[in-house]
Design a protein around this motif. Sequence first.
Motif, short mmCIF file in Angstrom:
data_model
loop_
_atom_site.label_atom_id
_atom_site.label_comp_id
_atom_site.label_asym_id
_atom_site.label_seq_id
_atom_site.Cartn_x
_atom_site.Cartn_y
_atom_site.Cartn_z
N LYS A 161 7.63 -7.40 -23.30
CA LYS A 161 8.76 -8.64 -23.36
C LYS A 161 8.80 -9.72 -23.59
O LYS A 161 9.50 -10.48 -25.07
CB LYS A 161 10.41 -7.49 -23.18
N LYS A 162 8.62 -10.16 -22.95
CA LYS A 162 8.73 -12.20 -23.05
C LYS A 162 7.89 -12.61 -23.21
O LYS A 162 7.53 -13.82 -23.10
CB LYS A 162 8.98 -12.21 -20.94
N LEU A 163 5.99 -11.70 -23.43
CA LEU A 163 4.73 -13.14 -23.81
C LEU A 163 4.44 -12.22 -25.05
O LEU A 163 3.37 -13.04 -25.72
CB LEU A 163 3.82 -12.47 -22.35
N GLU A 164 4.53 -11.78 -25.58
CA GLU A 164 3.46 -10.59 -26.25
C GLU A 164 4.15 -10.78 -27.46
O GLU A 164 5.60 -10.73 -27.81
CB GLU A 164 3.54 -9.08 -26.19
N PRO A 165 3.83 -11.25 -28.47
CA PRO A 165 3.77 -11.33 -29.93
C PRO A 165 4.75 -10.35 -30.39
O PRO A 165 5.75 -10.46 -30.74
CB PRO A 165 3.22 -12.04 -30.75
N GLU A 166 4.26 -9.30 -30.37
CA GLU A 166 4.51 -8.03 -30.31
C GLU A 166 4.09 -6.88 -29.27
O GLU A 166 3.16 -6.22 -29.34
CB GLU A 166 3.63 -7.39 -32.04
N PRO A 183 0.79 -1.43 0.15
CA PRO A 183 -0.01 -0.23 -0.04
C PRO A 183 1.11 1.47 0.08
O PRO A 183 0.95 2.56 -0.70
CB PRO A 183 -1.13 -0.47 1.44
N GLN A 184 2.19 1.33 0.54
CA GLN A 184 2.73 2.42 0.51
C GLN A 184 3.38 2.99 -1.41
O GLN A 184 3.84 4.35 -0.96
CB GLN A 184 4.09 2.72 0.83
N TYR A 185 2.98 2.18 -1.32
CA TYR A 185 3.51 2.34 -3.54
C TYR A 185 2.47 2.95 -4.18
O TYR A 185 2.35 2.63 -5.00
CB TYR A 185 4.25 1.10 -4.06
N THR A 186 1.44 3.28 -4.01
CA THR A 186 0.13 3.49 -4.47
C THR A 186 0.51 4.34 -5.71
O THR A 186 -0.61 4.68 -6.22
CB THR A 186 -1.00 3.46 -3.65
N THR A 187 1.19 5.02 -5.69
CA THR A 187 1.83 6.18 -6.27
C THR A 187 2.63 6.36 -7.27
O THR A 187 2.80 7.36 -8.20
CB THR A 187 1.75 7.87 -5.33
N ASP A 188 3.45 5.25 -6.84
CA ASP A 188 4.32 4.38 -8.12
C ASP A 188 3.98 4.18 -9.50
O ASP A 188 4.82 3.11 -9.42
CB ASP A 188 5.85 4.04 -7.39
N THR A 189 3.63 4.55 -9.60
CA THR A 189 3.02 4.13 -11.29
C THR A 189 4.22 3.65 -12.16
O THR A 189 3.92 3.02 -13.05
CB THR A 189 2.16 4.47 -12.16
N GLY A 190 5.19 4.76 -12.24
CA GLY A 190 6.49 4.11 -12.81
C GLY A 190 7.56 2.21 -12.72
O GLY A 190 7.71 2.10 -13.56
N TYR A 191 7.27 2.00 -11.86
CA TYR A 191 7.46 0.50 -11.59
C TYR A 191 5.80 -0.88 -12.45
O TYR A 191 6.22 -1.49 -13.27
CB TYR A 191 6.70 0.22 -10.23
N LEU A 192 5.17 0.06 -12.18
CA LEU A 192 4.23 -0.57 -13.07
C LEU A 192 4.06 -0.89 -14.41
O LEU A 192 4.08 -1.69 -15.72
CB LEU A 192 2.81 0.21 -13.50
N ARG A 193 4.57 1.02 -15.47
CA ARG A 193 5.13 1.24 -17.33
C ARG A 193 6.31 0.04 -16.88
O ARG A 193 6.60 -0.87 -17.96
CB ARG A 193 5.64 2.11 -17.11
N LEU A 194 7.49 0.04 -15.97
CA LEU A 194 8.37 -0.85 -16.27
C LEU A 194 7.93 -2.57 -16.77
O LEU A 194 8.83 -3.08 -17.03
CB LEU A 194 9.38 -0.55 -14.98
N TYR A 195 7.86 -2.97 -15.44
CA TYR A 195 7.03 -4.19 -14.90
C TYR A 195 6.26 -4.59 -16.28
O TYR A 195 5.99 -5.50 -16.64
CB TYR A 195 7.25 -4.72 -13.79
N LEU A 196 5.30 -3.84 -16.49
CA LEU A 196 4.35 -4.42 -17.71
C LEU A 196 5.61 -4.77 -19.03
O LEU A 196 5.20 -5.54 -19.50
CB LEU A 196 3.51 -3.49 -17.83
N ALA A 197 6.43 -3.96 -19.29
CA ALA A 197 6.99 -3.66 -20.67
C ALA A 197 8.17 -4.78 -20.84
O ALA A 197 7.95 -5.73 -21.74
CB ALA A 197 7.84 -2.45 -20.73
N GLN A 198 8.65 -4.96 -19.43
CA GLN A 198 9.42 -6.13 -19.61
C GLN A 198 8.21 -7.28 -19.68
O GLN A 198 8.75 -8.16 -20.53
CB GLN A 198 10.47 -6.08 -18.24
N LEU A 199 7.20 -7.92 -18.85
CA LEU A 199 6.38 -8.97 -19.28
C LEU A 199 6.10 -8.70 -20.75
O LEU A 199 6.11 -9.89 -21.27
CB LEU A 199 5.32 -8.33 -18.93
#
Length: 226
Positions: free
Chosen positions: A199-204, A181-197
């Motif tokens: 790269k690993k899982l999406e065809p494009e 709950p202390q990270y609810t404003t850190d949207t940069g984490y989401l962008r970073l990790y979604l981008a990594q996912l």
Amino acid sequence: MKILIADDDPQIVRALRITLTARGYDVITAADGRAALNAAIEHHPDVVVLDLGMPGLSGIEVIEGLRGWSTVPILVVSGRSESWDKVEALDAGADDYVTKPFAADELLARIRALGRRTPAATDEPTIAFGDVVVDLSARLVTKAGVAVRLTPTEWRLLEVLLRNHDRLVSRETLLTEVWGPQYTTDTGYLRLYLAQLRKKLEPEPSKPRYLLTEAGMGYRFTSDGA
């Protein structure tokens, strides 16, 4: 319950062996990182108690090595108290972190808590999208039949999205579920990790079909491939 203690300090190993054995635990010890991995392979412990600063392989390398094939609970017991050390260990795959010196009662309580963790139920679903298959029970991901290595954080993020199939998951919910709950404003984490996912899982990855962004709101998983 079988406990692997991996630490190069013989006094700590001796104290933990005496304490845990007296409480009925079966204790295995290792004095360096390579020995720890070999002991885990040979004995299949129920919990690993691990120091970070070991010779041979570091504690982080041991965690990464274990996570390549095992979901055994890992409790880091280390003299390193900086927050980034804890974050690095937890992101590598550790389940808990205790700083030395520690109280024996606290350590025992943490070991008991980790020991109560049971594998996911065998009726957990297997979810397929595109050429990706995610086995939620075994915590395994394959793409075109080849295993995909996810970090623990990537796995937690993917699991939340998959369990909310076709439902919008807000950024705040994802941050709370994955980081706390202390990270609810850190949207940069989401962008970073979604981008990594992606790269690993999406065809494009630049044109995601399954891990979708809902602008200004959050993210959605769909198996339809929009």
